[in-house]
Design a protein around this motif. Sequence first.
Motif, PDB file in Angstrom:
ATOM      1  N   MET A 263     -12.788 110.448 -48.430  1.00 40.23           N
ATOM      2  CA  MET A 263     -12.336 111.551 -49.079  1.00 40.23           C
ATOM      3  C   MET A 263     -10.843 111.871 -48.787  1.00 40.23           C
ATOM      4  O   MET A 263     -10.122 112.377 -49.674  1.00 40.23           O
ATOM      5  CB  MET A 263     -13.239 112.844 -48.716  1.00 40.23           C
ATOM      6  N   GLU A 264     -10.713 111.712 -47.272  1.00 38.02           N
ATOM      7  CA  GLU A 264      -9.227 111.846 -47.075  1.00 38.02           C
ATOM      8  C   GLU A 264      -8.294 110.853 -47.452  1.00 38.02           C
ATOM      9  O   GLU A 264      -7.287 111.214 -47.990  1.00 38.02           O
ATOM     10  CB  GLU A 264      -9.381 111.934 -45.463  1.00 38.02           C
ATOM     11  N   MET A 265      -8.753 109.644 -47.704  1.00 39.19           N
ATOM     12  CA  MET A 265      -7.754 108.734 -48.474  1.00 39.19           C
ATOM     13  C   MET A 265      -7.700 108.988 -50.107  1.00 39.19           C
ATOM     14  O   MET A 265      -6.459 109.114 -50.393  1.00 39.19           O
ATOM     15  CB  MET A 265      -8.406 107.653 -48.484  1.00 39.19           C
ATOM     16  N   ILE A 266      -8.767 109.620 -50.642  1.00 40.10           N
ATOM     17  CA  ILE A 266      -8.524 109.962 -52.048  1.00 40.10           C
ATOM     18  C   ILE A 266      -7.708 111.207 -52.254  1.00 40.10           C
ATOM     19  O   ILE A 266      -6.774 111.408 -53.160  1.00 40.10           O
ATOM     20  CB  ILE A 266      -9.825 110.437 -52.620  1.00 40.10           C
ATOM     21  N   ASN A 267      -7.553 112.140 -51.205  1.00 44.81           N
ATOM     22  CA  ASN A 267      -7.045 113.265 -51.297  1.00 44.81           C
ATOM     23  C   ASN A 267      -5.625 113.187 -50.810  1.00 44.81           C
ATOM     24  O   ASN A 267      -4.621 113.741 -51.518  1.00 44.81           O
ATOM     25  CB  ASN A 267      -7.799 114.475 -50.426  1.00 44.81           C
ATOM     26  N   LYS A 268      -5.360 112.499 -49.735  1.00 42.08           N
ATOM     27  CA  LYS A 268      -3.929 112.342 -49.205  1.00 42.08           C
ATOM     28  C   LYS A 268      -3.280 110.874 -49.594  1.00 42.08           C
ATOM     29  O   LYS A 268      -2.065 111.079 -49.453  1.00 42.08           O
ATOM     30  CB  LYS A 268      -3.948 112.740 -47.903  1.00 42.08           C
ATOM     31  N   GLY A 269      -3.874 110.112 -49.840  1.00 42.58           N
ATOM     32  CA  GLY A 269      -3.379 108.753 -49.917  1.00 42.58           C
ATOM     33  C   GLY A 269      -2.874 108.234 -48.474  1.00 42.58           C
ATOM     34  O   GLY A 269      -3.319 108.744 -47.481  1.00 42.58           O
ATOM     35  N   LYS A 270      -2.277 106.967 -48.670  1.00 38.88           N
ATOM     36  CA  LYS A 270      -1.920 106.347 -47.374  1.00 38.88           C
ATOM     37  C   LYS A 270      -0.618 105.350 -47.668  1.00 38.88           C
ATOM     38  O   LYS A 270      -0.817 104.604 -48.901  1.00 38.88           O
ATOM     39  CB  LYS A 270      -2.995 105.727 -46.760  1.00 38.88           C
ATOM     40  N   THR A 271       0.470 105.250 -46.843  1.00 41.13           N
ATOM     41  CA  THR A 271       1.278 104.267 -47.083  1.00 41.13           C
ATOM     42  C   THR A 271       1.475 103.520 -45.625  1.00 41.13           C
ATOM     43  O   THR A 271       1.507 104.134 -44.549  1.00 41.13           O
ATOM     44  CB  THR A 271       2.546 105.089 -47.170  1.00 41.13           C
ATOM     45  N   ASN A 272       1.196 102.200 -45.781  1.00 36.71           N
ATOM     46  CA  ASN A 272       1.174 101.658 -44.591  1.00 36.71           C
ATOM     47  C   ASN A 272       2.242 100.432 -44.674  1.00 36.71           C
ATOM     48  O   ASN A 272       2.328 100.078 -45.568  1.00 36.71           O
ATOM     49  CB  ASN A 272      -0.441 100.684 -44.420  1.00 36.71           C
ATOM     50  N   GLN A 273       2.990 100.135 -43.577  1.00 37.60           N
ATOM     51  CA  GLN A 273       4.103  99.216 -43.575  1.00 37.60           C
ATOM     52  C   GLN A 273       4.055  98.077 -42.397  1.00 37.60           C
ATOM     53  O   GLN A 273       3.758  98.273 -41.292  1.00 37.60           O
ATOM     54  CB  GLN A 273       5.389  99.863 -43.641  1.00 37.60           C
TER      55      GLN A 273
END
Length: 307
Positions: A263-273
Motif C-alpha cells: 500500500m505504501e508503494m502504491i500511495n507514495k511510489g518509489k525511485t531507486n538508482q
Amino acid sequence: MSDFTSNFWDLYVAVTTVVSILACALLLWFSGKTHAMSAHDNTTGHVWDGDLREMNNPLPRWWVGLFVITVVFGLAYLFLYPGAGTFAGKLGWTSRGQYEAEVAKGNKEVAPIYAKFMAMTPEELAKDPKAMAIGERIFQNNCAQCHGADAKGSKGFPNLTDGDWLYGGDPATIKTTLEQGRIGNMPPMAAAVGTPEDVRNVANYVLSLSGAPHDSARAELGKPKFVVCAACHGPDGKGNPAIGAPNLTDNVWLHGFGENAIMEMINKGKTNQMPAWSGKLTPEQIHVLTAYVWNLSHQGGDIAAAK
C-alpha cells in the motif's frame, strides 16, 4: 545557487594561514630583540615553588634554526602547493591528479592480465578462479556497500544471488547495468487506483499473485483495479524487464513484504538508482565484474531458485 556561495571562506583560509606563519616569524624576531631585566645572577627575578628560578638565557641556536626552517618551509609550501584559498600553487599539484596518476599506473601494471580476460566470454571467465578472485575484490570494494558482502542485498538493494532480475540477468544486460546504471521509478498510483479501500484491495490482489497470505475477498475486489498497474507489470503481473517492472508473482519483494508495504508503494511510489560505473571502473574491470555478478546466481551452472 550562486546566492549561497562566495569566495569568503577561500579568502579566510588564505589570510589566516599566511598571517599565522608571519606571526610565528614576528614572534621569533621580537623574542630575539627583547631583553628582560636580569639580576646579578642572570635570572629574570621570577621564582616558583620557592627555589625554581627563570634564567635569562638566549634561545638555543639550533632551536632558532629549526623555527626559521619551519617558517620558510611553510611559505615555500604555500607557494608550490594549494593551501592558500583558491591559489593552486606553482606546481599545479592536486590530490585528484595524484589519485588518477596512481590509478593509471596500477591499471598499466595489470593490463596484461586483463588483456587475457577481455578475450574470454563472461561464461568462460566464470570458470576461471583467478578472474573470479579479481571480480570478488572489485565487487567488495565497489558493490558490497549496497548489495552486501554476500551479494544478498537488503531492503531496497537487490539480491544478486537468487536469479531474480529486474532488467534481465544475461551477461550483456548486466554489463549494460554496470556501465550505464539504472533508475527505477514506480510512480504514486493511488489517484489512478481510486479510494484508500481500492488501494488496500489492490494490495491484497498483488499478494494473491504470488500465493502470499491475503484477504481473498479484497483480492477479488482489487483485481479489476489492477488494470492501471498492468501497463508496467503486465496483465498477469509478471513484470517487464524492458523497463525494470518487477515480477509480482515470484514472492521476491525488494522494498518490503505485506499489505502495508505494498500500500505504501502504491500511495507514495518509489525511485531507486543504481549508479553508473563506467566512469570509475575500466572496461576490463567491468567485463570481469560482469562475469562475477552473473556467476553469483549461476553457481554450479544452474540458476538459483528465486525466493
